[in-house]
Design an enzyme around this catalytic site. Structure first.
Site, mmCIF file in Angstrom:
data_model
loop_
_atom_site.group_PDB
_atom_site.id
_atom_site.type_symbol
_atom_site.label_atom_id
_atom_site.label_comp_id
_atom_site.label_asym_id
_atom_site.label_seq_id
_atom_site.Cartn_x
_atom_site.Cartn_y
_atom_site.Cartn_z
ATOM 1 N N HIS A 106 3.583 -5.987 -8.529
ATOM 2 C CA HIS A 106 2.953 -5.701 -7.244
ATOM 3 C C HIS A 106 1.446 -5.882 -7.320
ATOM 4 C CE1 HIS A 106 6.500 -4.374 -5.158
ATOM 5 N NE2 HIS A 106 6.756 -3.405 -6.013
ATOM 6 N N GLU A 119 9.574 -6.658 -3.131
ATOM 7 C CA GLU A 119 10.233 -5.934 -4.219
ATOM 8 C C GLU A 119 11.073 -6.878 -5.071
ATOM 9 O OE1 GLU A 119 9.621 -2.951 -5.084
ATOM 10 O OE2 GLU A 119 8.429 -2.353 -3.339
ATOM 11 N N HIS A 163 7.581 -4.130 -13.269
ATOM 12 C CA HIS A 163 7.822 -4.299 -11.832
ATOM 13 C C HIS A 163 6.594 -3.878 -11.037
ATOM 14 C CE1 HIS A 163 10.130 -3.911 -7.992
ATOM 15 N NE2 HIS A 163 9.258 -2.921 -7.805
ATOM 16 N N GLU A 164 6.041 -2.709 -11.348
ATOM 17 C CA GLU A 164 4.860 -2.218 -10.634
ATOM 18 C C GLU A 164 3.644 -3.104 -10.896
ATOM 19 O OE1 GLU A 164 5.307 -0.114 -8.412
ATOM 20 O OE2 GLU A 164 7.307 0.511 -9.029
#
Length: 422
Positions: A281, A357, A277-278
């Site tokens: 980004h 997100e 997930h990070e």
């Protein structure tokens, strides 16, 4: 002046009463009927006691948030109407003739007054976090963080106000534009130094201790074509039981950070999902888009501040005890207007953040092909932080920078059925 104070108090009390009624009595935290009994249903991963605690803690936390913002506005207004700002300015002018010294004295005492006024609500927030088992931070550690916050914010405010009011005095009509130009490199500089200068003042950062896990994360980063050498861990267990991970900084100082609570309490596949997930980004350059968005908002925000300050002085100059925008005594008015504008765009900035997100969640499930790990991760995040799975709409648009736990789990369940992810 008395009427303005009276009506301000009355409006604030009625506002708090309305927020309390909405949060504690009229809001509905029950999920849609079609998702009951599924992995998105809090009753499937929280006990009835945990659900009750989550609802009570969320209501209290949300009430403090909605009460604290107009409370800050009221404090700024009182500082102006009672002549406190004017008095501080005169005292600073008597103490020294140098403008930068006057600014230093004024900013320090104004910051001290504002911090002291906000302390009761800050203490209440700390107390509730401790009482509900979220915070593990001692009072001495909490006070140390508060003092650090005060010193950093006061120092930054002094620098900003010295430059800003110098511009206001020199460019009466166009000061906001030159202030915006200066804010661009300042914003980038602060983002650059935050991971290596500011964050370590609060917590200890070190390379991830679990080398096997780090190897797995770096392997995942390689798949995503991310040039990463280290994953950082931070000792948040000294302060909280909650779980988290994040990306911060830009350029060579960009960091992927895991809380030690996350490493200790999640399975490897769950940590990898969070890291994916990070990485999403990073790959989608959300940090850079965030900086660009901040710069655009600053342009319109500073323009609005200049217009609204001039309008307020033209209408209430005598009551506010300010002769000109360039006086230091006008700072509480500037802070009040900036806070009002920031609050007004919060639903928009939160909506953009939730979109990013969600995009990072989508990237994570595509990279790991493990929707079940994401589902169990979000369930554990809700459990550890007593997060409300299905918050009231008003809370969502003003407080949630991420999709709700319910929305995130529902998305992953849909990914499982549509794409065959495990």
């Amino acid at each position: 002046m008395k009427k303005m104070i009276y009506w301000s108090v009355l409006i604030y009390v009625l506002y708090c009463a309305g927020i309390a009624l909405y949060l504690f009595w009229f809001s509905d935290a029950s999920i849609p009927t079609e998702w009951r009994g599924t992995s998105a249903d809090p009753s499937s991963f929280l006990t009835s006691g945990e659900q009750h605690l989550s609802e009570r803690y969320s209501d209290l936390k949300n009430f403090l948030y909605f009460a604290s913002i107009p409370y800050d506005w009221f404090v700024y207004l009182l500082i102006l109407l009672l002549g406190i700002s004017n008095m501080l300015q005169k005292w600073a002018q008597r103490a020294t003739k140098a403008f930068w010294m006057q600014t230093a004295l004024y900013v320090f005492w104004l910051s001290l007054i504002i911090t002291a006024a906000a302390l009761p609500l800050e203490l209440a927030s700390y107390h509730f976090s401790r009482a509900y088992g979220i915070s593990t931070q001692s009072m001495s550690s909490w006070l140390r963080d508060e003092v650090t916050d005060f010193l950093i914010s006061t120092l930054l405010l002094f620098f900003v106000i010295t430059v800003l009011y110098g511009l206001i005095r020199r460019f009466e009509k166009r000061w906001w534009f030159f202030a915006w130009l200066i804010s661009i490199p300042l914003t980038i500089f602060l983002m650059f130094i935050q991971p290596v200068v500011i964050d370590p003042l609060y917590n200890k950062f070190y390379p991830l201790k679990n080398h096997a896990l780090e190897a797995e994360i770096l392997s995942l980063a390689q798949q995503a074509h991310i040039p990463a050498d280290h994953v950082f861990e931070v000792n948040m267990s000294e302060k909280t039981n909650a779980l988290n991970a994040y990306v911060t900084g830009i350029g060579s100082h960009a960091r992927i950070v895991l809380w030690d609570t996350t490493v200790e309490r999640l399975k490897q596949e769950e940590v990898l999902f969070i890291m994916a997930h990070e990485m999403g980004h990073y790959v989608m350059k959300h940090i850079y888009w965030g900086i660009a968005g901040s710069i655009v908002l600053a342009f319109f925000g500073l323009w609005m501040v200049s217009r609204l300050m001039s309008w307020a002085l033209a209408k209430w100059r005598k009551h506010l005890r300010i002769k000109a925008v360039g006086e230091l005594a006008s700072l509480p008015l500037l802070l009040l207007i900036m806070s009002l504008l920031q609050f007004s765009v919060t639903p928009l900035t939160n909506m953009v953040s939730r979109y990013e997100e969600h995009a990072a969640d989508k990237y994570a499930v595509e990279l790991t092909e493990d929707a079940d790990a994401g589902i169990s991760t979000f369930q554990k995040l809700a459990k550890a932080g007593l997060s409300e799975v299905y918050p009231p709409y008003l809370v969502k648009i003003f407080r949630y920078t991420h999709p709700t736990i319910f929305e995130r789990i529902v998305f992953l369940e849909q990914q499982k059925s549509e794409n065959g992810h495990k």
